[in-house]
Motif scaffolding. Structure first.
Motif, PDB file in Angstrom:
ATOM      1  N   ASN A  58       0.860  -1.174   0.000  1.00 52.98           N
ATOM      2  CA  ASN A  58       0.000   0.000   0.000  1.00 52.98           C
ATOM      3  C   ASN A  58       0.899   1.228   0.000  1.00 52.98           C
ATOM      4  O   ASN A  58       1.972   1.222   0.609  1.00 52.98           O
ATOM      5  N   THR A  59       0.465   2.295  -0.650  1.00 53.02           N
ATOM      6  CA  THR A  59       1.204   3.548  -0.672  1.00 53.02           C
ATOM      7  C   THR A  59       0.379   4.624   0.013  1.00 53.02           C
ATOM      8  O   THR A  59      -0.790   4.832  -0.345  1.00 53.02           O
ATOM      9  N   ILE A  60       0.979   5.275   0.982  1.00 52.24           N
ATOM     10  CA  ILE A  60       0.341   6.363   1.706  1.00 52.24           C
ATOM     11  C   ILE A  60       1.065   7.636   1.305  1.00 52.24           C
ATOM     12  O   ILE A  60       2.281   7.750   1.498  1.00 52.24           O
ATOM     13  N   SER A  61       0.345   8.610   0.746  1.00 55.53           N
ATOM     14  CA  SER A  61       1.039   9.743   0.145  1.00 55.53           C
ATOM     15  C   SER A  61       0.300  11.054   0.349  1.00 55.53           C
ATOM     16  O   SER A  61      -0.902  11.087   0.626  1.00 55.53           O
ATOM     17  N   ARG A  62       1.060  12.147   0.210  1.00 55.78           N
ATOM     18  CA  ARG A  62       0.507  13.491   0.229  1.00 55.78           C
ATOM     19  C   ARG A  62      -0.002  13.845  -1.159  1.00 55.78           C
ATOM     20  O   ARG A  62       0.689  13.644  -2.163  1.00 55.78           O
ATOM     21  N   GLN A  63      -1.217  14.389  -1.209  1.00 56.06           N
ATOM     22  CA  GLN A  63      -1.806  14.828  -2.464  1.00 56.06           C
ATOM     23  C   GLN A  63      -2.255  16.276  -2.335  1.00 56.06           C
ATOM     24  O   GLN A  63      -2.437  16.784  -1.224  1.00 56.06           O
ATOM     25  N   SER A  64      -2.429  16.934  -3.463  1.00 56.72           N
ATOM     26  CA  SER A  64      -2.843  18.345  -3.470  1.00 56.72           C
ATOM     27  C   SER A  64      -4.316  18.467  -3.788  1.00 56.72           C
ATOM     28  O   SER A  64      -4.836  17.808  -4.697  1.00 56.72           O
ATOM     29  N   GLY A  65      -5.005  19.329  -3.014  1.00 58.50           N
ATOM     30  CA  GLY A  65      -6.405  19.591  -3.256  1.00 58.50           C
ATOM     31  C   GLY A  65      -6.600  20.599  -4.377  1.00 58.50           C
ATOM     32  O   GLY A  65      -5.654  21.034  -5.035  1.00 58.50           O
ATOM     33  N   THR A  66      -7.855  20.981  -4.592  1.00 60.18           N
ATOM     34  CA  THR A  66      -8.197  21.967  -5.610  1.00 60.18           C
ATOM     35  C   THR A  66      -8.825  23.181  -4.930  1.00 60.18           C
ATOM     36  O   THR A  66      -9.109  23.175  -3.731  1.00 60.18           O
ATOM     37  N   ALA A  67      -9.066  24.212  -5.716  1.00 58.73           N
ATOM     38  CA  ALA A  67      -9.617  25.450  -5.167  1.00 58.73           C
ATOM     39  C   ALA A  67     -11.024  25.259  -4.606  1.00 58.73           C
ATOM     40  O   ALA A  67     -11.488  26.063  -3.796  1.00 58.73           O
ATOM     41  N   SER A  68     -11.714  24.203  -5.009  1.00 58.04           N
ATOM     42  CA  SER A  68     -13.086  23.991  -4.553  1.00 58.04           C
ATOM     43  C   SER A  68     -13.149  23.292  -3.202  1.00 58.04           C
ATOM     44  O   SER A  68     -14.253  23.120  -2.658  1.00 58.04           O
ATOM     45  N   GLU A  69     -12.020  22.887  -2.658  1.00 56.55           N
ATOM     46  CA  GLU A  69     -11.991  22.157  -1.397  1.00 56.55           C
ATOM     47  C   GLU A  69     -11.446  23.054  -0.280  1.00 56.55           C
ATOM     48  O   GLU A  69     -10.602  23.918  -0.539  1.00 56.55           O
ATOM     49  N   PRO A  70     -11.899  22.858   0.955  1.00 58.15           N
ATOM     50  CA  PRO A  70     -11.466  23.733   2.052  1.00 58.15           C
ATOM     51  C   PRO A  70     -10.134  23.331   2.668  1.00 58.15           C
ATOM     52  O   PRO A  70      -9.845  23.676   3.812  1.00 58.15           O
ATOM     53  N   PHE A  71      -9.335  22.603   1.934  1.00 55.88           N
ATOM     54  CA  PHE A  71      -8.015  22.196   2.412  1.00 55.88           C
ATOM     55  C   PHE A  71      -7.064  22.185   1.226  1.00 55.88           C
ATOM     56  O   PHE A  71      -7.469  22.014   0.065  1.00 55.88           O
TER      57      PHE A  71
END
Length: 332
Positions: A58-71
């Motif tokens: 399994n891979t646990i990773s950091r991802q980037s949100g979009t402008a429509s999300e509050p994070f």
């Protein structure tokens, strides 16, 4: 219990409550931004621990949100494509007693955003959230996630996820005898062979007083980083000075930018290296034994044996400067 500003919320004076959760938006990843599941109770993003119930692949990773999300960031837990390990997957965090004892006996609300990947394989879409407590002080995160705290009690809830972001809420009244609090999220066992997106994403996690989930707001990267550094740091610039009679014995000095929870365990990332501060001195010199530290930094009270690196000969009574190479861990 959503993000809308309503007349009821204005009347109650509740528009945004302080968030107990540290790094609930998964902004801080000092240990790295991608991990492979190996065993039980691994550290991932700062202040978050988890596993695939001893399943690898399994891979646990950091991802980037979009402008429509509050994070701005989110955590992705993905079963690698083509893999057949089927362990349940989970993450969680706990807090020091001094930071959560005040909510003992109180109504609290946990809220978070979650979605599943297009190739989600479990037989059910039900994810279990848990708000758990213990009756002792400052027990470890791994023991909390393993239900091994003194006086452990867990209040769980089933939540149905979809392929779109959904904000969930989970409200409970904590035991009046609770001295420590933690939360976790557990997904069902996988089935068959993993596809390209056998995954789930999570972010915007908030725990607050009261029965209403107020909007999630990032605290700001600097504030989150400082909060995380109480538990784990990557010491930056540091100085060393060799002994007057033994060239390979050094005292290392460094003040942590944030005092740590306790005297940390010092480790290394690769081989820490330092160079002589003399302008014409050759370098580098590499460390073979890590320094000691207290909650405020490398305390210089004990000598650290160092090995000579290529192109440099250690010298007595000589100042050195180094950058990075150490880890300082004072996690629960």
């Amino acid at each position: 219990a959503d993000d809308a500003v309503t007349a009821a919320k204005i009347a109650s004076g509740v528009l945004e409550n302080p968030n107990v959760v540290i790094n609930g938006g998964f902004d801080v990843w000092q240990r790295g931004t991608s991990f492979t599941s190996l065993s039980y109770y691994q550290d991932y993003a700062d202040r978050w621990m988890g596993d695939a119930h001893n399943s690898g692949s399994n891979t646990i990773s950091r991802q980037s949100g979009t402008a429509s999300e509050p994070f701005y960031r989110f955590l992705r837990f993905q079963r690698d494509s083509g893999q057949t390990g089927t362990g349940m997957r989970r993450i969680g965090t706990v807090w020091e007693s001094q930071d959560t004892r005040f909510i003992g006996g109180q109504e609290v609300t946990l809220s978070w955003y979650m979605r599943k990947g297009a190739n989600w394989s479990p037989a059910t879409d039900t994810v279990t959230s848990g708000i758990f407590t213990g009756t002792a002080n400052n027990e470890s995160m791994s023991n909390g996630l393993g239900a091994a705290w003194t006086g452990y009690a867990n209040q769980s809830q089933s939540n149905t996820i979809t392929t779109s972001w959904v904000r969930f809420t989970h409200t409970v009244t904590l035991s009046a005898t609770a001295m420590q609090v933690g939360i976790n999220f557990v997904t069902p066992a996988s089935v068959g062979t993993a596809g390209a997106a056998d995954s789930w994403d999570i972010s915007g996690i908030k725990l607050e007083l009261g029965g209403v989930a107020t909007p999630f707001m990032n605290k700001g990267f600097g504030q989150e980083l400082a909060a995380c550094q109480r538990y784990f740091q990557l010491p930056g610039n540091w100085q060393a000075h060799s002994d007057g009679s033994t060239a390979t014995a050094f005292k290392i000095m460094h003040s942590f930018p944030v005092p740590m929870r306790a005297s940390p365990t010092i480790g290394t990332t690769g081989t820490p290296t330092c160079v002589k501060m003399n302008a014409n001195a050759a370098g580098p010199t590499t460390i073979s034994v890590v320094p000691t530290a207290n909650a405020n930094g490398f305390n210089g009270n004990s000598f650290t044996t160092m090995a000579t690196g290529a192109g440099s000969a250690a010298a007595t009574n000589t100042p050195y400067v180094g950058i990075g190479g150490f880890t300082a861990d004072a996690e629960l």
